[in-house]
Design a protein around this motif. Sequence first.
Motif, PDB file in Angstrom:
ATOM      1  N   UNK A   1      -8.274  -4.044   2.948  1.00 22.42           N
ATOM      2  CA  UNK A   1      -6.842  -4.080   2.628  1.00 22.42           C
ATOM      3  C   UNK A   1      -6.168  -2.764   2.999  1.00 22.42           C
ATOM      4  N   UNK A   2      -6.821  -1.651   2.742  1.00 19.72           N
ATOM      5  CA  UNK A   2      -6.230  -0.355   3.048  1.00 19.72           C
ATOM      6  C   UNK A   2      -6.199  -0.105   4.550  1.00 19.72           C
ATOM      7  N   UNK A   3      -7.239  -0.524   5.261  1.00 23.88           N
ATOM      8  CA  UNK A   3      -7.214  -0.408   6.721  1.00 23.88           C
ATOM      9  C   UNK A   3      -6.057  -1.217   7.286  1.00 23.88           C
ATOM     10  N   UNK A   4      -5.807  -2.369   6.703  1.00 26.60           N
ATOM     11  CA  UNK A   4      -4.723  -3.246   7.171  1.00 26.60           C
ATOM     12  C   UNK A   4      -3.380  -2.520   7.141  1.00 26.60           C
ATOM     13  N   UNK A   5      -3.238  -1.576   6.221  1.00 29.09           N
ATOM     14  CA  UNK A   5      -1.960  -0.866   6.070  1.00 29.09           C
ATOM     15  C   UNK A   5      -1.824   0.313   7.020  1.00 29.09           C
ATOM     16  N   UNK A   6      -2.895   0.675   7.711  1.00 26.70           N
ATOM     17  CA  UNK A   6      -2.862   1.859   8.571  1.00 26.70           C
ATOM     18  C   UNK A   6      -2.241   1.539   9.922  1.00 26.70           C
ATOM     19  N   UNK A   7      -1.536   2.514  10.466  1.00 26.89           N
ATOM     20  CA  UNK A   7      -0.985   2.387  11.820  1.00 26.89           C
ATOM     21  C   UNK A   7      -1.970   2.881  12.870  1.00 26.89           C
ATOM     22  N   UNK A   8      -2.706   3.932  12.535  1.00 30.85           N
ATOM     23  CA  UNK A   8      -3.700   4.530  13.429  1.00 30.85           C
ATOM     24  C   UNK A   8      -4.928   4.839  12.590  1.00 30.85           C
TER      25      UNK A   8
ATOM     26  N   UNK B   1      -4.046   8.934   5.066  1.00 27.68           N
ATOM     27  CA  UNK B   1      -4.641   8.200   3.943  1.00 27.68           C
ATOM     28  C   UNK B   1      -6.160   8.293   4.078  1.00 27.68           C
ATOM     29  N   UNK B   2      -6.800   8.983   3.142  1.00 27.85           N
ATOM     30  CA  UNK B   2      -8.246   9.227   3.188  1.00 27.85           C
ATOM     31  C   UNK B   2      -8.924   8.356   2.137  1.00 27.85           C
TER      32      UNK B   2
ATOM     33  N   UNK C   1       0.837  -1.197   0.000  1.00 29.19           N
ATOM     34  CA  UNK C   1       0.000   0.000   0.000  1.00 29.19           C
ATOM     35  C   UNK C   1       0.872   1.248   0.000  1.00 29.19           C
ATOM     36  N   UNK C   2       1.962   1.237   0.757  1.00 33.69           N
ATOM     37  CA  UNK C   2       2.884   2.373   0.756  1.00 33.69           C
ATOM     38  C   UNK C   2       3.421   2.624  -0.655  1.00 33.69           C
ATOM     39  N   UNK C   3       3.799   1.555  -1.338  1.00 32.51           N
ATOM     40  CA  UNK C   3       4.321   1.704  -2.686  1.00 32.51           C
ATOM     41  C   UNK C   3       3.255   2.229  -3.646  1.00 32.51           C
ATOM     42  N   UNK C   4       2.032   1.733  -3.491  1.00 29.67           N
ATOM     43  CA  UNK C   4       0.949   2.147  -4.376  1.00 29.67           C
ATOM     44  C   UNK C   4       0.702   3.650  -4.305  1.00 29.67           C
ATOM     45  N   UNK C   5       0.818   4.221  -3.111  1.00 30.82           N
ATOM     46  CA  UNK C   5       0.521   5.640  -2.934  1.00 30.82           C
ATOM     47  C   UNK C   5       1.775   6.483  -2.702  1.00 30.82           C
ATOM     48  N   UNK C   6       2.930   5.919  -3.029  1.00 29.88           N
ATOM     49  CA  UNK C   6       4.201   6.648  -2.964  1.00 29.88           C
ATOM     50  C   UNK C   6       4.442   7.275  -1.593  1.00 29.88           C
ATOM     51  N   UNK C   7       4.239   6.480  -0.557  1.00 32.16           N
ATOM     52  CA  UNK C   7       4.489   6.940   0.807  1.00 32.16           C
ATOM     53  C   UNK C   7       5.860   6.471   1.269  1.00 32.16           C
TER      54      UNK C   7
ATOM     55  N   UNK D   1      -7.983   8.630  -1.921  1.00 35.58           N
ATOM     56  CA  UNK D   1      -8.096   7.497  -2.854  1.00 35.58           C
ATOM     57  C   UNK D   1      -9.346   7.540  -3.715  1.00 35.58           C
ATOM     58  N   UNK D   2     -10.375   8.350  -3.332  1.00 35.30           N
ATOM     59  CA  UNK D   2     -11.716   8.272  -3.903  1.00 35.30           C
ATOM     60  C   UNK D   2     -12.341   6.916  -3.513  1.00 35.30           C
ATOM     61  N   UNK D   3     -13.457   6.561  -4.118  1.00 31.31           N
ATOM     62  CA  UNK D   3     -14.150   5.319  -3.744  1.00 31.31           C
ATOM     63  C   UNK D   3     -13.273   4.107  -4.038  1.00 31.31           C
ATOM     64  N   UNK D   4     -13.219   3.178  -3.100  1.00 33.32           N
ATOM     65  CA  UNK D   4     -12.441   1.947  -3.250  1.00 33.32           C
ATOM     66  C   UNK D   4     -13.270   0.748  -2.801  1.00 33.32           C
ATOM     67  N   UNK D   5     -13.009  -0.381  -3.430  1.00 31.34           N
ATOM     68  CA  UNK D   5     -13.671  -1.625  -3.038  1.00 31.34           C
ATOM     69  C   UNK D   5     -12.768  -2.512  -2.198  1.00 31.34           C
ATOM     70  N   UNK D   6     -11.533  -2.068  -1.936  1.00 26.66           N
ATOM     71  CA  UNK D   6     -10.592  -2.866  -1.146  1.00 26.66           C
ATOM     72  C   UNK D   6     -10.320  -2.196   0.197  1.00 26.66           C
ATOM     73  N   UNK D   7     -11.383  -1.711   0.838  1.00 25.00           N
ATOM     74  CA  UNK D   7     -11.226  -0.981   2.094  1.00 25.00           C
ATOM     75  C   UNK D   7     -10.524  -1.808   3.170  1.00 25.00           C
TER      76      UNK D   7
END
Length: 393
Positions: A270-277, A228-229, A183-189, A262-268
């Motif tokens: 997965x994205x939550x999994x990448x969050x620290x907080x 990450x919104x 996820x970091x790579x996808x959004x260049x973080x 990110x706008x609307x996503x269907x892989x929510x």
Amino acid sequence: MSKTPYKIAHILPWPTIGGVEVATLRIAQAVEGESFKNTAFCLSGAAPVKRLFAAAGFATADFAPEQPSYRHPRNYLRASLRLAREFKRQDIDLVHCADINAAYYTALAGRLARLPVVSHVRNRFADISRRDQSFLRAVNKFVFVSQDTWRHFGYKLSPRRGVVVYDGIDIPAVGDGEAKQRVRQEFAMPDSARIIGMVARVAPQKDYITLAKAAARVVAVEPNVRFLIVGDHSGTENYREHYAEVLRVLAAHAVTPYFVFTDFRQDVPRLIRAMDIFVLSTHVEGLPLVLLEAMAQGKPVVATAVDGIPEIVLDDKTGLLHGHEDDAQLATQLLSLIQDAERAARLGAAGRRFVQTSFSKERFALNMANLYRSILSLPPQIAADAFTPASHA
């Protein structure tokens, strides 16, 4: 049972996908089986909503609501009769309005079809005019997502007409570091940046302005963070206008580079999994499913202390709370988790245990099935206390 399966019509009143649509899909998935079959009635032209339910294997149908009116009732009555005939044609047994707006427009159609009508109440509706209340009289039962939502409902009900049913979710496995890295790579973080995530449409109900102000305070102390919104910001003109306003506020506080939308996503998940907080800065909520999702993944959460949120985020026990529009307190809570990894892990683990014990998918499925059974005068699947009407206390 004299008839199986019983057919439930879910009325979806919005053209895009948000919390109401996701929550309704979960209800349909929870009760679908030998006893109940579900059909999603979507606004004509609401293609994203129809695709959401069709992809999950549910039948869909169109409806076109008209504004309820006493002075000019003809169009409203025609629309109600048309929808009532469609309920009869599809052999519907119970009408479940996904929220108050759905009930306002379509409850009469259910009653004209001689069907019981249920309405979910997912947000705070403290002020409801007598005129608007009159169009809700056709609702047999109101289902509140939290005690607070019922307590502040502007239409006074007898205990027989209301019930609180807490949502429930699947409990996923805790995420791995490799998923976070992708996820970091996808959004260049940056690899070392802490990810603070919020999942909510970019709409006025959500308090992104306070989050922007808090972010300025956070990055002044801990600049190695990214926000990450995840949520729709382009689906309607209202969203697009508010998104532009949020961007202006971010720029004014010099935090634009720290935000990713990110706008609307269907892989929510997965994205939550990448969050620290996980953060939810908001003005009005019933009982947000997304908080349960984040807690179920063991994420430490910080949320606004409004409406039903304190019923699931117990301050300093299952997460942290901040005052409404209090950006200083929000920043303090976020910094406390960034700077104290042990505390963050402890709160995340406690939140996950709380969801496992109190908000499981199995409990939710039984409660919803028993609610439908009670309305249809059927015997419960389990003990009658599977759900208990809330008090006004």
